[in-house]
Design a protein around this motif. Structure first.
Motif, PDB file in Angstrom:
ATOM      1  N   LEU A  96      26.608  55.284  12.540  1.00 25.69           N
ATOM      2  CA  LEU A  96      26.552  54.179  13.497  1.00 25.69           C
ATOM      3  C   LEU A  96      25.168  54.078  14.116  1.00 25.69           C
ATOM      4  CD1 LEU A  96      27.976  51.911  15.028  1.00 25.69           C
ATOM      5  CD2 LEU A  96      28.763  53.623  16.699  1.00 25.69           C
ATOM      6  N   GLN A  99      22.851  52.401  11.804  1.00 22.98           N
ATOM      7  CA  GLN A  99      23.103  50.963  11.679  1.00 22.98           C
ATOM      8  C   GLN A  99      22.542  50.164  12.838  1.00 22.98           C
ATOM      9  OE1 GLN A  99      27.153  49.646  10.293  1.00 22.98           O
ATOM     10  NE2 GLN A  99      27.600  51.834  10.370  1.00 22.98           N
ATOM     11  N   LEU A 235      31.389  47.138  15.420  1.00 25.13           N
ATOM     12  CA  LEU A 235      30.914  48.339  14.752  1.00 25.13           C
ATOM     13  C   LEU A 235      31.368  49.607  15.481  1.00 25.13           C
ATOM     14  CD1 LEU A 235      27.310  47.117  13.892  1.00 25.13           C
ATOM     15  CD2 LEU A 235      29.192  47.463  12.285  1.00 25.13           C
ATOM     16  N   THR A 239      33.922  52.406  13.939  1.00 23.27           N
ATOM     17  CA  THR A 239      33.589  53.831  13.925  1.00 23.27           C
ATOM     18  C   THR A 239      34.697  54.648  14.588  1.00 23.27           C
ATOM     19  OG1 THR A 239      31.220  53.324  13.990  1.00 23.27           O
ATOM     20  CG2 THR A 239      31.884  55.552  14.616  1.00 23.27           C
TER      21      THR A 239
END
Length: 264
Positions: A96, A99, A235, A239
Motif C-alpha cells: 500500500l 502504491q 485502497l 488492504t
C-alpha cells in the motif's frame, strides 16, 4: 511511602519466582524456589499462594511441586496474536505504501487506547511520522475511531463510559455515536485536521477468523496530497480486506462495501 516500596518489592519477588521456571525445570518445590530466589520459605509460600489464586501458578497436590499456570499461557497468546497480526499485515502495508507513497500504520486497542504496533514510512520528503508504541484516545483521529466504531457495542459503551467518568472524554457523545455508526456502515473513515493539524488520515478495520475486530490500518499524509483523484479510501479498505482475509476472516468480502471497486 513505605507501603508503596513494599508493594513494588512484592511484585519484584513474584516475578523472580516466575522466572525460576524453565523448559528444563518446569516444576519446582517450595524449597528449590526459596534457594533460587534467596527468600525465606514463608515469603515464597505467601507469594505462591497469591500467584496460584490469580491463576499464574498451579500446584500438583500429589507431588506438592509448583508449575506455571494457564493464565500466563493466555497472556502469551495475546502477545502472539499481536505478533501474528503484525507479521501478516506488514507485506500488505508495504504494498500500500508503494502504491500511494503515504505513511501506513497498524493499530490495535489496548487498555481502552489506540496503540500503533507497526509502521511503514512514506518516502516523500513531506510525510507523516507515526511512532510504534504511540498511544492515543480512540475517539480522536481516524485510526482510533475506525476501531471504536467496529467494536462490540458493550465494549464500546464500557470504554466511553469509563472515559467520561474519568473526565477524559471531551465532546458531544451523541454526535460521536452517530459518526461511529456511519463509519461502521461505510467500512472506513477519513479525517482531516483531526488529531494532527495539516494532515489527513484514512483508516479501515481489520477482523480475525471469528469476525472480531483485532485492529485497523491507516494511511496518513499532508492535506495537500488528499484529493478526489486519489481514491485512497478504496485502497485502504482493500488492504484491510486482504489482511482480514489472511487472518482467517471468511466473511471479509461482506465487511468492506467498496472492496470490489478497489480490487478492480
Amino acid at each position: 511511602m513505605r507501603e508503596s516500596v513494599q508493594t513494588v518489592q512484592s511484585v519484584e519477588r513474584a516475578l523472580m519466582i516466575l522466572e525460576c521456571f524453565s523448559l528444563e525445570k518446569p516444576q519446582q518445590t517450595l524449597g528449590e524456589l526459596a534457594v533460587q530466589t534467596k527468600l525465606s520459605k514463608s515469603t515464597v509460600y505467601r507469594l505462591l499462594s497469591t500467584l496460584a489464586k490469580c491463576g499464574y501458578i498451579k500446584q500438583d497436590h500429589l507431588t506438592q511441586k509448583y508449575s506455571l499456570g494457564f493464565k500466563l499461557f493466555n497472556l502469551g497468546a495475546v502477545i502472539a496474536g499481536n505478533i501474528s497480526l503484525r507479521d501478516t499485515a506488514l507485506p500488505f502495508m508495504r504494498d500500500l505504501c508503494d502504491q500511494i507513497s503515504e505513511t501506513i500504520d497498524l493499530n490495535i486497542i489496548e487498555d481502552g487506547q489506540r496503540v500503533c504496533i507497526e509502521m511503514v514510512e512514506s518516502s516523500e520528503q513531506i510525510r507523516n511520522i507515526v511512532k510504534v508504541g504511540q498511544r492515543n484516545a480512540l475517539w480522536i483521529g481516524a485510526s482510533g475511531k475506525v476501531m471504536l466504531a467496529n467494536l462490540d457495542e458493550s465494549e464500546r459503551h464500557r470504554i466511553l463510559s469509563e472515559a467520561m467518568s474519568n473526565n477524559q472524554f471531551e465532546g458531544d457523545l451523541d454526535n460521536l455515536v452517530k459518526e461511529l455508526a456511519t463509519i461502521q456502515s461505510q467500512g472506513y473513515v477519513t479525517s482531516v485536521d483531526d488529531r494532527v493539524k495539516g494532515s489527513f488520515a484514512v483508516a479501515a478495520p481489520i477482523f480475525n477468523h471469528e469476525g472480531n475486530l483485532i485492529g485497523g490500518i491507516t494511511a496518513a499524509g499532508p492535506i495537500h496530497r488528499l484529493s478526489e483523484e486519489r481514491p485512497l479510501h478504496q485502497l485502504v479498505m482493500y488492504t484491510a480486506y486482504k489482511i482480514s482475509e489472511a487472518m482467517g476472516d471468511s466473511e471479509a468480502k461482506n465487511r468492506y462495501p467498496m472492496m470490489e471497486i478497489a480490487a478492480g
